[in-house]
Write an enzyme that holds these catalytic residues in place. Structure first.
Site, PDB file in Angstrom:
ATOM      1  N   PRO A 137       0.777  -1.243   0.000  1.00  0.00           N
ATOM      2  CA  PRO A 137       0.000   0.000   0.000  1.00  0.00           C
ATOM      3  C   PRO A 137       0.811   1.298   0.000  1.00  0.00           C
ATOM      4  O   PRO A 137       0.798   2.071   0.957  1.00  0.00           O
ATOM      5  CB  PRO A 137      -0.857  -0.140   1.255  1.00  0.00           C
ATOM      6  CG  PRO A 137      -0.015  -0.957   2.178  1.00  0.00           C
ATOM      7  CD  PRO A 137       0.716  -1.931   1.297  1.00  0.00           C
ATOM      8  N   CYS A 138       1.470   1.562  -1.101  1.00  0.00           N
ATOM      9  CA  CYS A 138       2.233   2.804  -1.234  1.00  0.00           C
ATOM     10  C   CYS A 138       1.321   4.027  -1.219  1.00  0.00           C
ATOM     11  O   CYS A 138       1.780   5.137  -0.941  1.00  0.00           O
ATOM     12  CB  CYS A 138       3.089   2.770  -2.499  1.00  0.00           C
ATOM     13  SG  CYS A 138       2.188   2.408  -4.012  1.00  0.00           S
TER      14      CYS A 138
END
Length: 170
Positions: free
Chosen positions: A133-134
């Site tokens: 989850p950047c």
């Protein structure tokens, strides 16, 4: 390496997998996609379009995520990068659903205080969007910062995780 296009509520994505691990999940219109494809090809071999059990699991888990019923993915991942990149990517996996941290905090956690630009670059080089989850990394002042898939997608992902869009994607 196996490759497949997937339709998601945020647009078409390109997924890549080895025989046993997911190594790529990028938006098909991301300008950096050709570079990312070249990098995974160098590490895992020439991509071949084929259906693979990894893609079935990925599609099912993405559907649950967009429906608001999945917060964590349990897919085996191939995080292949520099030591610093891999450290940053593993830290991204520790950011809880619905929460964000700043680029500065990410750099500090990666052992590089003052290295927010380097952490931002490593974050941007993440090849497994959404699953790693950047999108949960923002600027210290609360601004979104950047996102390889586009800021409107980043906003929609953060809104989904905040409870604002659950169920409305489908």
């Amino acid at each position: 390496m196996h490759i497949k296009r997937l339709d998601t509520p945020l647009g078409t994505m390109v997924a890549g997998a080895t025989d046993d691990r997911l190594c790529l999940l990028e938006f098909s219109d991301r300008p950096m996609l050709p570079t990312q494809l070249k990098r995974v090809e160098e590490r895992f071999g020439t991509p071949r379009p084929v259906n693979h059990p990894q893609f079935d699991r990925l599609e099912a888990q993405l559907a649950e995520y967009f429906a608001g019923t999945r917060q964590d993915f349990d897919l085996p991942l191939a995080l292949a990068g520099t030591g610093f990149q891999e450290r940053v990517w593993r830290l991204l996996l520790e950011i809880p659903y619905g929460r964000t941290i700043s680029y500065e905090e990410l750099a500090r956690r990666a052992g590089s205080p003052g290295g927010s630009r380097a952490a931002g670059r490593a974050n941007g080089d993440n090849r497994i969007a959404i699953v790693v989850p950047c999108h949960r990394v923002i600027r210290a002042n609360g601004d979104l910062g950047g996102y390889g898939g586009g800021l409107s997608r980043k906003r929609r992902l953060l809104d989904l995780e905040a409870g604002g869009l659950q169920g409305s994607f489908l």
